[in-house]
Design a protein around this motif. Sequence first.
Motif, PDB file in Angstrom:
ATOM      1  N   LEU A   1       0.280   5.913 -10.861  1.00 29.31           N
ATOM      2  CA  LEU A   1       1.146   5.896  -9.661  1.00 29.31           C
ATOM      3  C   LEU A   1       0.297   5.946  -8.385  1.00 29.31           C
ATOM      4  O   LEU A   1       0.659   5.349  -7.367  1.00 29.31           O
ATOM      5  N   GLU A   2      -0.860   6.641  -8.472  1.00 31.79           N
ATOM      6  CA  GLU A   2      -1.774   6.647  -7.317  1.00 31.79           C
ATOM      7  C   GLU A   2      -2.340   5.253  -7.102  1.00 31.79           C
ATOM      8  O   GLU A   2      -2.393   4.755  -5.976  1.00 31.79           O
ATOM      9  N   ALA A   3      -2.706   4.608  -8.228  1.00 27.53           N
ATOM     10  CA  ALA A   3      -3.264   3.248  -8.126  1.00 27.53           C
ATOM     11  C   ALA A   3      -2.230   2.284  -7.552  1.00 27.53           C
ATOM     12  O   ALA A   3      -2.567   1.357  -6.826  1.00 27.53           O
ATOM     13  N   ARG A   4      -0.958   2.539  -7.840  1.00 25.30           N
ATOM     14  CA  ARG A   4       0.095   1.675  -7.291  1.00 25.30           C
ATOM     15  C   ARG A   4       0.448   2.030  -5.847  1.00 25.30           C
ATOM     16  O   ARG A   4       1.352   1.459  -5.251  1.00 25.30           O
ATOM     17  N   GLY A   5      -0.203   3.055  -5.330  1.00 25.66           N
ATOM     18  CA  GLY A   5      -0.006   3.422  -3.912  1.00 25.66           C
ATOM     19  C   GLY A   5       1.216   4.289  -3.673  1.00 25.66           C
ATOM     20  O   GLY A   5       1.638   4.463  -2.529  1.00 25.66           O
ATOM     21  N   LEU A   6       1.815   4.867  -4.733  1.00 23.81           N
ATOM     22  CA  LEU A   6       3.060   5.636  -4.543  1.00 23.81           C
ATOM     23  C   LEU A   6       2.802   7.138  -4.399  1.00 23.81           C
ATOM     24  O   LEU A   6       3.542   7.840  -3.714  1.00 23.81           O
ATOM     25  N   LEU A   7       1.756   7.635  -5.081  1.00 21.71           N
ATOM     26  CA  LEU A   7       1.449   9.070  -5.020  1.00 21.71           C
ATOM     27  C   LEU A   7       0.053   9.258  -4.457  1.00 21.71           C
ATOM     28  O   LEU A   7      -0.798   8.370  -4.558  1.00 21.71           O
ATOM     29  N   ARG A   8      -0.150  10.452  -3.888  1.00 25.12           N
ATOM     30  CA  ARG A   8      -1.510  10.787  -3.463  1.00 25.12           C
ATOM     31  C   ARG A   8      -1.689  12.294  -3.587  1.00 25.12           C
ATOM     32  O   ARG A   8      -0.773  13.054  -3.243  1.00 25.12           O
TER      33      ARG A   8
ATOM     34  N   GLY B   1      -0.966  19.726  -3.327  1.00 20.47           N
ATOM     35  CA  GLY B   1      -0.431  19.105  -4.531  1.00 20.47           C
ATOM     36  C   GLY B   1      -0.335  17.589  -4.370  1.00 20.47           C
ATOM     37  O   GLY B   1      -0.925  17.000  -3.459  1.00 20.47           O
ATOM     38  N   THR B   2       0.441  16.980  -5.282  1.00 17.12           N
ATOM     39  CA  THR B   2       0.564  15.522  -5.268  1.00 17.12           C
ATOM     40  C   THR B   2       1.877  15.144  -4.612  1.00 17.12           C
ATOM     41  O   THR B   2       2.941  15.619  -5.016  1.00 17.12           O
ATOM     42  N   LEU B   3       1.805  14.306  -3.573  1.00 20.12           N
ATOM     43  CA  LEU B   3       2.997  13.961  -2.799  1.00 20.12           C
ATOM     44  C   LEU B   3       3.347  12.487  -2.976  1.00 20.12           C
ATOM     45  O   LEU B   3       2.467  11.655  -3.225  1.00 20.12           O
ATOM     46  N   VAL B   4       4.639  12.184  -2.781  1.00 19.89           N
ATOM     47  CA  VAL B   4       5.069  10.786  -2.727  1.00 19.89           C
ATOM     48  C   VAL B   4       4.681  10.268  -1.344  1.00 19.89           C
ATOM     49  O   VAL B   4       5.031  10.854  -0.329  1.00 19.89           O
ATOM     50  N   VAL B   5       3.914   9.149  -1.303  1.00 20.00           N
ATOM     51  CA  VAL B   5       3.475   8.646   0.001  1.00 20.00           C
ATOM     52  C   VAL B   5       4.081   7.285   0.329  1.00 20.00           C
ATOM     53  O   VAL B   5       3.990   6.812   1.459  1.00 20.00           O
ATOM     54  N   ALA B   6       4.700   6.632  -0.632  1.00 19.19           N
ATOM     55  CA  ALA B   6       5.317   5.326  -0.353  1.00 19.19           C
ATOM     56  C   ALA B   6       6.342   5.053  -1.436  1.00 19.19           C
ATOM     57  O   ALA B   6       6.368   5.715  -2.479  1.00 19.19           O
ATOM     58  N   SER B   7       7.216   4.098  -1.157  1.00 14.34           N
ATOM     59  CA  SER B   7       8.193   3.699  -2.167  1.00 14.34           C
ATOM     60  C   SER B   7       7.694   2.421  -2.830  1.00 14.34           C
ATOM     61  O   SER B   7       6.832   1.740  -2.276  1.00 14.34           O
ATOM     62  N   PRO B   8       8.231   2.078  -4.009  1.00 16.09           N
ATOM     63  CA  PRO B   8       7.792   0.840  -4.655  1.00 16.09           C
ATOM     64  C   PRO B   8       7.956  -0.358  -3.717  1.00 16.09           C
ATOM     65  O   PRO B   8       7.131  -1.250  -3.700  1.00 16.09           O
ATOM     66  N   ALA B   9       9.040  -0.339  -2.885  1.00 15.03           N
ATOM     67  CA  ALA B   9       9.256  -1.474  -1.974  1.00 15.03           C
ATOM     68  C   ALA B   9       8.125  -1.548  -0.946  1.00 15.03           C
ATOM     69  O   ALA B   9       7.602  -2.616  -0.663  1.00 15.03           O
ATOM     70  N   ASP B  10       7.705  -0.367  -0.409  1.00 18.61           N
ATOM     71  CA  ASP B  10       6.617  -0.376   0.580  1.00 18.61           C
ATOM     72  C   ASP B  10       5.343  -0.924  -0.058  1.00 18.61           C
ATOM     73  O   ASP B  10       4.636  -1.728   0.520  1.00 18.61           O
ATOM     74  N   ALA B  11       5.079  -0.425  -1.301  1.00 18.83           N
ATOM     75  CA  ALA B  11       3.827  -0.791  -1.955  1.00 18.83           C
ATOM     76  C   ALA B  11       3.778  -2.292  -2.236  1.00 18.83           C
ATOM     77  O   ALA B  11       2.717  -2.892  -2.230  1.00 18.83           O
ATOM     78  N   SER B  12       4.950  -2.901  -2.469  1.00 20.15           N
ATOM     79  CA  SER B  12       4.912  -4.332  -2.800  1.00 20.15           C
ATOM     80  C   SER B  12       5.101  -5.188  -1.545  1.00 20.15           C
ATOM     81  O   SER B  12       5.243  -6.391  -1.639  1.00 20.15           O
ATOM     82  N   GLY B  13       5.147  -4.546  -0.358  1.00 17.10           N
ATOM     83  CA  GLY B  13       5.261  -5.310   0.891  1.00 17.10           C
ATOM     84  C   GLY B  13       6.664  -5.837   1.138  1.00 17.10           C
ATOM     85  O   GLY B  13       6.868  -6.671   2.016  1.00 17.10           O
ATOM     86  N   GLU B  14       7.675  -5.335   0.391  1.00 17.39           N
ATOM     87  CA  GLU B  14       9.055  -5.769   0.645  1.00 17.39           C
ATOM     88  C   GLU B  14       9.564  -5.140   1.942  1.00 17.39           C
ATOM     89  O   GLU B  14       8.875  -4.328   2.540  1.00 17.39           O
ATOM     90  N   ALA B  15      10.798  -5.459   2.331  1.00 21.27           N
ATOM     91  CA  ALA B  15      11.384  -4.881   3.547  1.00 21.27           C
ATOM     92  C   ALA B  15      11.316  -3.361   3.456  1.00 21.27           C
ATOM     93  O   ALA B  15      11.457  -2.791   2.363  1.00 21.27           O
ATOM     94  N   LEU B  16      11.092  -2.727   4.593  1.00 17.03           N
ATOM     95  CA  LEU B  16      10.941  -1.270   4.632  1.00 17.03           C
ATOM     96  C   LEU B  16      12.144  -0.597   3.976  1.00 17.03           C
ATOM     97  O   LEU B  16      13.283  -0.968   4.246  1.00 17.03           O
ATOM     98  N   SER B  17      11.853   0.357   3.118  1.00 12.25           N
ATOM     99  CA  SER B  17      12.959   0.998   2.422  1.00 12.25           C
ATOM    100  C   SER B  17      13.314   2.305   3.142  1.00 12.25           C
ATOM    101  O   SER B  17      12.477   3.185   3.293  1.00 12.25           O
ATOM    102  N   TRP B  18      14.578   2.413   3.600  1.00 17.75           N
ATOM    103  CA  TRP B  18      14.989   3.586   4.367  1.00 17.75           C
ATOM    104  C   TRP B  18      15.499   4.715   3.500  1.00 17.75           C
ATOM    105  O   TRP B  18      15.410   5.880   3.867  1.00 17.75           O
ATOM    106  N   SER B  19      16.049   4.371   2.311  1.00 18.34           N
ATOM    107  CA  SER B  19      16.723   5.420   1.549  1.00 18.34           C
ATOM    108  C   SER B  19      15.774   6.555   1.173  1.00 18.34           C
ATOM    109  O   SER B  19      16.162   7.712   1.163  1.00 18.34           O
ATOM    110  N   GLN B  20      14.492   6.211   0.916  1.00 18.79           N
ATOM    111  CA  GLN B  20      13.551   7.271   0.534  1.00 18.79           C
ATOM    112  C   GLN B  20      13.139   8.131   1.711  1.00 18.79           C
ATOM    113  O   GLN B  20      12.511   9.156   1.549  1.00 18.79           O
ATOM    114  N   ARG B  21      13.460   7.685   2.909  1.00 15.46           N
ATOM    115  CA  ARG B  21      13.006   8.419   4.092  1.00 15.46           C
ATOM    116  C   ARG B  21      14.047   9.394   4.620  1.00 15.46           C
ATOM    117  O   ARG B  21      13.768  10.167   5.518  1.00 15.46           O
TER     118      ARG B  21
END
Length: 500
Positions: free
Chosen positions: A68-75, A81-101
């Motif tokens: 998940l770190e390699a996919r850019g979602l966790l750090r 500890g380990t935090l969520v830093v992006a959503s799958p949509a952000d990591a794949s360059g899709e439209a910004l995902s608001w629901s996770q924010r």
Amino acid sequence: MRRSPELNLTISRPESGDIPLYLQVVEAIEKAIRIGQIGIGQRVPAERTLSHLLRVSRTTVTAAYRELEARGLLRGFVGRGTLVVASPADASGEALSWSQRSSSMARQANYLSYVHHQPDVVPFELGWQDSSLYPTESLNALLRELTQTASSDLYAPPSPAGDRSLQQAIVQWLEARDIRVNADNVLITAGAQQGLNILARAFLSPGDVVLTERPTFMGALMAFRWAGAEVVGVPSDEAGLQSDALEDMLAWHRPKLIYVMPTFQNPTGAILSRERRQQVLDIAARYRVPIIESDLYGDIYFDQKPPSPLKAMDKLDAVIYQGSFSKIAAPSLRVGWLVVPKGALPALLAAKAFEDLHTSTLTQRLVARFLESRHLDRHLATMRAECRRRRDHLAALLHEHVPTLQFRPPAGGYYLWARLPPPLTTDDLLPAAAVRGVAIRGGSSHMPERGGEDYIRLCFASVDTRQITKGVQRLAAAVGDSWDRLQTNAQRRSPRVSVI
Ligand SMILES: Cc1ncc(COP(=O)(O)O)c(C=O)c1O
């Protein structure tokens, strides 16, 4: 199936073992981020905790987190500890995902949003009168008169406390309800919901406790929780809040506020008896805890006039009294009020100014004219007669078509609160009702804590008698469907006995 309660992840072990376990953990966490169960900035459980919760090896979880770190979602962050830093949509360059924010409160608040029904759904779950109960003609006439004669001061900013003409009209209105106050103590709000929001802003800090009836109005639960407060329910019965339970809970919880609806409570329709009104005031005074009294439905009585509000008996200036024109005139006006003791005014005015500076002068003056011209008194007579007719129709049809529901027909207000026959719950009934084309409110949304799945609330102000007939037929069919499903499930579960 393995479940992590914190993250609500469900992972199934592959039968053939073709998908590695660590990838299933990856997919489950990715999905939880995508659908907003875990938000950006939230911490995932420590590796050891998750391996314990999911009953997989620590190596599996470590591999999943690395992926998940390699996919850019966790750090991982030292000390955090380990935090969520992006959503799958952000990591794949899709439209910004608001629901996770969205904040955790905003995610829970979804249920307050408006429901737009298919035209054929019978909307028993709403909390509004239907449009045939708006005083449209009177308001139109008054609005025309107001704008024809208005000077430029109609468009100048008033004080955050409100427009003087409306404050004074409310003082007169309250006099007829045995409440004597000064116009300076009337604070105009954008509906009663804003009144609750500014009360929470003005008086609650994270960790404070608020006592309410159990069940209570869900918008109040949201307002108090959004301020970080804990809401604790006091048991209530057909005579309202139980005063002996209130005393125990005051001693135990030491709350900051008590929030009550003594007259035609939402959702139960209960009226706090005269005797209990005095007891509640006396007990709260002994513990020196202020009371917020909500009285949005007190004027919609069907038989006798209800007892005077707590505010009329309040000698210590311990009660903040709340009203609104949403239920007795029209919801879109967004005009409500708080009667506020002098000492409480500065904090509430600061909160009101912070929220929206002031309520629109145009609607305040319109409502003031509606009161002064006595149109509201005449309109109330219509509301009482029509809501009573609807209550009678609903109660009679429920007795006939859904006799297993237990309820007391309310003596006023908008709502009928009914107990489902055990073991039926809203988990079974709500989906079945939606399929049949009738929307009902489940009891759990009114509960400060858990529970309420065995109750439903039906609003009879939102539906005319023709719709009530249709709605009850559909509800009866939905109850039948739910029973059938319960019985089928019970038969499937019961052990088979073979006779030799
Ligand atoms: C007890 C109670 N308070 C507040 C509100 C919100 O009222 P308003 O439309 O005035 O914001 C409602 C609406 O259902 C209610 O029942």
